[in-house]
Design a protein around this motif. Sequence first.
Motif, PDB file in Angstrom:
ATOM      1  N   LEU A   2       0.832  -1.196   0.000  1.00 38.80           N
ATOM      2  CA  LEU A   2       0.000   0.000   0.000  1.00 38.80           C
ATOM      3  C   LEU A   2       0.872   1.254   0.000  1.00 38.80           C
ATOM      4  CD1 LEU A   2      -2.841   1.156   0.100  1.00 38.80           C
ATOM      5  CD2 LEU A   2      -2.740   0.996   2.579  1.00 38.80           C
ATOM      6  N   TYR A   3       2.004   1.184   0.676  1.00 42.04           N
ATOM      7  CA  TYR A   3       2.939   2.310   0.705  1.00 42.04           C
ATOM      8  C   TYR A   3       3.423   2.649  -0.710  1.00 42.04           C
ATOM      9  CZ  TYR A   3       7.309   4.821   1.414  1.00 42.04           C
ATOM     10  OH  TYR A   3       8.321   5.737   1.332  1.00 42.04           O
ATOM     11  N   TYR A   4       3.783   1.622  -1.485  1.00 50.19           N
ATOM     12  CA  TYR A   4       4.280   1.862  -2.837  1.00 50.19           C
ATOM     13  C   TYR A   4       3.192   2.415  -3.750  1.00 50.19           C
ATOM     14  CZ  TYR A   4       8.546  -0.568  -1.583  1.00 50.19           C
ATOM     15  OH  TYR A   4       9.712  -0.934  -0.980  1.00 50.19           O
ATOM     16  N   SER A   5       1.962   1.966  -3.581  1.00 51.24           N
ATOM     17  CA  SER A   5       0.897   2.510  -4.414  1.00 51.24           C
ATOM     18  C   SER A   5       0.654   3.983  -4.089  1.00 51.24           C
ATOM     19  CB  SER A   5      -0.390   1.702  -4.256  1.00 51.24           C
ATOM     20  OG  SER A   5      -0.917   1.822  -2.960  1.00 51.24           O
ATOM     21  N   ILE A   6       0.777   4.360  -2.816  1.00 53.21           N
ATOM     22  CA  ILE A   6       0.620   5.765  -2.450  1.00 53.21           C
ATOM     23  C   ILE A   6       1.780   6.594  -2.988  1.00 53.21           C
ATOM     24  CG2 ILE A   6       0.576   7.363  -0.486  1.00 53.21           C
ATOM     25  CD1 ILE A   6      -1.000   5.184   1.022  1.00 53.21           C
ATOM     26  N   VAL A   7       2.990   6.036  -2.957  1.00 54.20           N
ATOM     27  CA  VAL A   7       4.154   6.740  -3.496  1.00 54.20           C
ATOM     28  C   VAL A   7       3.982   6.994  -4.990  1.00 54.20           C
ATOM     29  CG1 VAL A   7       6.610   6.499  -4.037  1.00 54.20           C
ATOM     30  CG2 VAL A   7       5.790   5.975  -1.751  1.00 54.20           C
ATOM     31  N   PHE A  38      -2.779  -5.209  -3.556  1.00 55.44           N
ATOM     32  CA  PHE A  38      -2.917  -5.067  -2.112  1.00 55.44           C
ATOM     33  C   PHE A  38      -4.307  -5.488  -1.653  1.00 55.44           C
ATOM     34  CE2 PHE A  38      -4.698  -2.294   1.183  1.00 55.44           C
ATOM     35  CZ  PHE A  38      -3.959  -2.718   2.266  1.00 55.44           C
TER      36      PHE A  38
END
Length: 55
Positions: A2-7, A38
């Motif tokens: 989820l962190y990478y998708s937000i980045v 995710f």
Amino acid sequence: MLYYSIVFLVIALIAAALGFGGIAGTATGIAKLLFLVFLVLFVISLVLGRRPPAT
């Protein structure tokens, strides 16, 4: 994940604001794909985590 998708979503927003359409479109596509992966993994972990223990 989820962190990478937000980045990638933030990268897409910045690129779109600066006028880089191709980079923004690619980053948006990657963010959508990572978010979908995710969600699938999250649902699978919820379903498998709620099973009663094997006896």
